[in-house]
Design an enzyme around this catalytic site. Sequence first.
Site, short mmCIF file in Angstrom:
data_model
loop_
_atom_site.label_atom_id
_atom_site.label_comp_id
_atom_site.label_asym_id
_atom_site.label_seq_id
_atom_site.Cartn_x
_atom_site.Cartn_y
_atom_site.Cartn_z
N ARG A 1 0.89 -1.21 0.05
CA ARG A 1 0.10 -0.03 0.05
C ARG A 1 1.19 1.11 0.23
NH1 ARG A 1 -5.34 0.68 3.24
NH2 ARG A 1 -5.75 -1.38 2.69
N SER B 1 -8.40 0.71 -0.51
CA SER B 1 -9.64 0.68 0.53
C SER B 1 -10.11 2.10 0.37
CB SER B 1 -9.07 -0.12 1.71
OG SER B 1 -10.11 -0.16 2.46
N ASP C 1 -17.08 1.74 2.88
CA ASP C 1 -15.94 2.44 2.30
C ASP C 1 -15.66 2.19 0.80
OD1 ASP C 1 -15.02 -0.18 2.36
OD2 ASP C 1 -13.16 0.33 3.11
N ASP D 1 -13.93 0.24 -1.15
CA ASP D 1 -13.74 -1.01 -1.71
C ASP D 1 -14.61 -1.84 -1.03
OD1 ASP D 1 -12.48 -1.24 0.86
OD2 ASP D 1 -11.28 -2.59 0.08
N ASP E 1 -15.79 -3.26 1.47
CA ASP E 1 -15.44 -4.47 2.58
C ASP E 1 -15.69 -3.78 3.99
OD1 ASP E 1 -13.25 -2.96 2.84
OD2 ASP E 1 -11.73 -4.24 2.96
N ARG E 2 -15.99 -2.60 4.33
CA ARG E 2 -16.46 -1.93 5.59
C ARG E 2 -17.86 -1.37 5.34
NH1 ARG E 2 -10.76 -1.05 5.77
NH2 ARG E 2 -9.94 -1.51 7.95
N THR F 1 -4.78 -8.55 15.77
CA THR F 1 -5.66 -7.40 15.13
C THR F 1 -5.73 -7.64 13.56
OG1 THR F 1 -4.88 -6.01 16.56
CG2 THR F 1 -5.99 -4.93 14.77
#
EC number: 5.4.2.7
Length: 619
Positions: free
Chosen positions: A70, A172, A329, A331, A333-334, A407
Amino acid sequence: MAAAAAAAATATPGTTGMDARLDQETERWLRWDKNPLTLESVKQLIADSNEEELQKCLGSRMEFGTAGLRAAMGTGTSHMNDLTIIQTTQGFCRYLEKQFSDLKQRGVVISFDARAHPPSGGNSKRFARLAATTFITQGIPVYLFSGITPTPFVPYTVLHLKLCAGIMITASHNPKQDNGYKVYWDNGAQITSPHDKGISRAIEENLEPWPQAWDDSLIDGNPLLRDPTASINKSYFEDLKKYCFHRSVNKETKVKFVHTSVHGVGHEFVQSAFQAFGFAPPEAVPEQKDPDPEFPTVKYPNPEEGKGVLTLSFALADKTKAKIVLANDPDADRLAVAEKQDSGEWRVFSGNELGALLGWWLFTSWKGKNQDPSALKDLYMLSSTVSSKILRAIALKEGFHFEETLTGFKWMGNRAKQLMDQGKNVLFAFEEAIGYMCCPFVLDKDGVSAAVISAELASFLATRNLSLSQQLKAIYVEYGYHITKASYFICHDQSTIKKLFENLRNYDGKNNYPKTCGRFEISGIRDLTTGYDDSQPDKKAVLPTSKSSQMITFTFANGGVATMRTSGTEPKIKYYSELCAPPGNSDPEQLKKELNELVSAIEEHFFQPQKYNLQPKAE
């Protein structure tokens, strides 16, 4: 090429005083880069003798970690661009060839979001095509989506088509200049160590572009190129329907929903999910429903940042009399969820609050269909160690299993797969960073399924004259209040971050951790950087440790828990705090006050923002 050679000639150490390593990197860049925009910008830096900028672009290479890559799009080895995508994919390809003897039979899936960076000519779709070219030139089948998809469609496709790996080109919810390269293994979960190290080494061994690396036109019409778009769209929503428990309620519901995809990929997929559950389509925020790499209406395209990102959603909801806002969000995924309160105020649920609601709902729905109490022994829920312990409280009372992981969804996805392979039923996993795995056919967070399941929950509660807020309160009364507070400080200097954490490990100057924080007594310490945990008989932590990231958890005598950790993808030191009360009607306001005082003490004594020059989160 003459111009490149001339430019390269000016890049000799004698001319600019560049160190030999940078000199070598520059010379290789000029030879290998075929993107006219990034090539030209390196030539320009050489012509301007701009050594500082050359050092920034070519002085280091992006590190390939378990989250893949990233970074900002731009020129040089430290950025996401055509050449670094080719190099990364060549390394990944060679690594996969070593790991899977049937790679040429099974193949890989690649998808992408809508990000673009005109100054460097980089965009997610082009990166995906170049990655596909790399595999296809080696005789490996590629399932390349023809259009943008949510990130969870990649792990879904890996499992559904039994592929060796998946790649998603996305950053993301990062700022608009960033992009990323996210990698999934054949078990449908994100990679964990030591795969990242192996891929990293393979990238270093395969830096020179292979002969056809730049010719992405060769994949068009190639029999090894397959487009999974139609079949995966069909099968994903068919699988999703299995998690619809109240179709008749959904059809009749008077609850209205507003959805925003925040200029990302989510719009048409959430529309399809609503259709699959028998809902009328949600109202889409018109200014934000179409993909736009500029993210023009928001400062940060991250619904986790709260109300600022949701301003347009609230306005549309007020206009259409909608009570619930669902926000993905970019992309998808959230998921963030907000509900209009009787006071007229909007309440944005935290990731932990929505985790409590969805966990309760999925268990309640499961229980409605499974009357056999012995099935409980195989039922599991997971959450990450910095998320609320509310699922643990529900599990204790209801008799199913709860586990916490490190996490990040790579840990939860991999653990869920292990459990499922042992015949267990993983009902739900979540992390406080608004990530939810409601359907284990995707072993990662999925904002599309979470959005429609949240809608069904809200519709079902409405038939009982309950709001999401009222149900959340009922959960806390039944299982115990769990009050959480999380935030972060920004720090761009790695050595400062290291100093701050080393200070906590040597708080009294004699290698001891702190015993108090202000007026709060500390009863336990777990340090997952060093592997220390004083609650274990041998003082060794049970969860995996990682020396490359900082993470310390303090348990307090008053029932509070606080974790301080560094972020893997952003220049942040984050903290997560929680006060857990036993079941029964405690006073949530008193608990909030106590937690706020604890957090203030942690900020003052442990973070010391003045001493370390930390920037607080912008409100």
